[in-house]
Design an enzyme around this catalytic site. Structure first.
Site, short mmCIF file in Angstrom:
data_model
loop_
_atom_site.label_atom_id
_atom_site.label_comp_id
_atom_site.label_asym_id
_atom_site.label_seq_id
_atom_site.Cartn_x
_atom_site.Cartn_y
_atom_site.Cartn_z
N CYS A 3 0.86 -1.19 0.00
CA CYS A 3 0.00 0.00 0.00
C CYS A 3 0.90 1.23 0.00
O CYS A 3 2.05 1.16 -0.44
CB CYS A 3 -0.97 -0.02 1.19
SG CYS A 3 -0.21 -0.01 2.83
N ASN A 6 2.25 1.45 4.42
CA ASN A 6 2.55 0.18 5.10
C ASN A 6 2.24 0.23 6.59
O ASN A 6 2.91 -0.38 7.40
CB ASN A 6 4.01 -0.25 4.87
CG ASN A 6 4.32 -1.70 5.24
OD1 ASN A 6 5.46 -2.03 5.58
ND2 ASN A 6 3.34 -2.57 5.20
N CYS A 8 -1.49 0.69 7.40
CA CYS A 8 -2.94 0.40 7.51
C CYS A 8 -3.34 -0.83 6.70
O CYS A 8 -3.59 -1.90 7.25
CB CYS A 8 -3.77 1.61 7.05
SG CYS A 8 -3.52 3.09 8.05
N ARG A 9 -3.44 -0.69 5.37
CA ARG A 9 -4.00 -1.77 4.55
C ARG A 9 -3.07 -2.96 4.40
O ARG A 9 -3.48 -4.12 4.63
CB ARG A 9 -4.37 -1.23 3.16
CG ARG A 9 -5.54 -0.27 3.18
CD ARG A 9 -5.65 0.50 1.89
NE ARG A 9 -4.53 1.43 1.69
CZ ARG A 9 -4.34 2.17 0.62
NH1 ARG A 9 -5.19 2.09 -0.38
NH2 ARG A 9 -3.32 3.01 0.55
N SER A 10 -1.82 -2.73 3.98
CA SER A 10 -0.97 -3.89 3.68
C SER A 10 -0.56 -4.68 4.94
O SER A 10 -0.43 -5.91 4.84
CB SER A 10 0.25 -3.50 2.83
OG SER A 10 1.06 -2.56 3.47
N ASP A 119 -8.38 3.70 1.01
CA ASP A 119 -7.40 4.10 2.03
C ASP A 119 -8.15 4.57 3.27
O ASP A 119 -8.88 5.57 3.22
CB ASP A 119 -6.54 5.23 1.46
CG ASP A 119 -5.41 5.61 2.40
OD1 ASP A 119 -5.45 5.21 3.58
OD2 ASP A 119 -4.49 6.30 1.95
P1 4NP Z 1 -1.85 2.77 4.08
O1 4NP Z 1 -2.51 4.12 4.65
O2 4NP Z 1 -1.28 3.14 2.72
O3 4NP Z 1 -3.00 1.84 3.98
O4 4NP Z 1 -0.79 2.37 5.08
C1 4NP Z 1 -1.82 5.34 4.75
C2 4NP Z 1 -0.95 5.55 5.79
C3 4NP Z 1 -0.29 6.77 5.89
C4 4NP Z 1 -0.53 7.76 4.96
C5 4NP Z 1 -1.40 7.54 3.92
C6 4NP Z 1 -2.05 6.31 3.81
N1 4NP Z 1 0.13 9.01 5.08
O5 4NP Z 1 -0.19 9.91 4.28
O6 4NP Z 1 0.97 9.18 5.97
#
Ligand code: 4NP
Length: 147
Positions: A3, A6, A8-10, A119
């Site tokens: 993602c 790294n 939340c989703r992955s 997201d």
């Molecule tokens: P992820 O979510 O891609 O599912 O881990 C996010 C985590 C952090 C951010 C964006 C999306 N960020 O902008 O810091």
């Protein structure tokens, strides 16, 4: 499982698939990474930890890392959570063989639909429940195929 951050989703995708791998006694390497480097070294978001815990999965030992072109050598399948992740991964590919490894994870449920895993970072806890359910459904298909 890749993602953006790294956190939340992955990490959830990694934990969910690994739980299915372990419960079947399979020997398959599962890992996750982010295309961005902002959260490298951090553990998963507290909301991702909570939803995983709710379903009996411990992802607290995971540490964020950034996706790199060497991942194409180390893994047979690379799942992107959304289109943006997919194009960032593709931009690091060195060959057609690398490109063939990359796909959107929810295309395992609805092939060719190109549905993203939303997201959940800027939303509420309900976003994490939705993400968990989508990833669990995709990983159930993946584990059946791999088995
Ligand atoms: P992820 O979510 O891609 O599912 O881990 C996010 C985590 C952090 C951010 C964006 C999306 N960020 O902008 O810091």
């Amino acid at each position: 499982m890749v993602c953006l951050g790294n956190i939340c989703r992955s990490p959830l995708a990694e934990g969910i698939l690994l739980a299915k791998v372990n419960s079947r006694g399979l020997d398959i390497k599962v890992d996750s990474a982010g295309t961005g480097g902002w959260h490298v070294g951090q553990g998963p978001d507290h909301r991702a930890l909570a939803i995983a815990n709710k379903y009996g999965i411990d992802i607290s030992q995971q540490q964020a890392r950034q996706f790199s072109s060497t991942d194409f050598e180390d893994f047979d399948i690379i799942y992107a959570m959304d289109d943006s992740n997919l194009s960032d991964i593709v931009s690091l590919a060195n060959s057609n063989k690398d490109l063939e490894k990359v796909q959107l994870i929810l295309n395992e449920i609805n092939p060719e639909d190109n549905t993203p895993v939303p997201d959940p970072y800027y939303g509420g806890d309900d976003g994490f429940e939705k993400v968990y359910q989508l990833l669990d459904a995709a990983c159930e298909i993946i584990i059946k195929k791999i088995s």
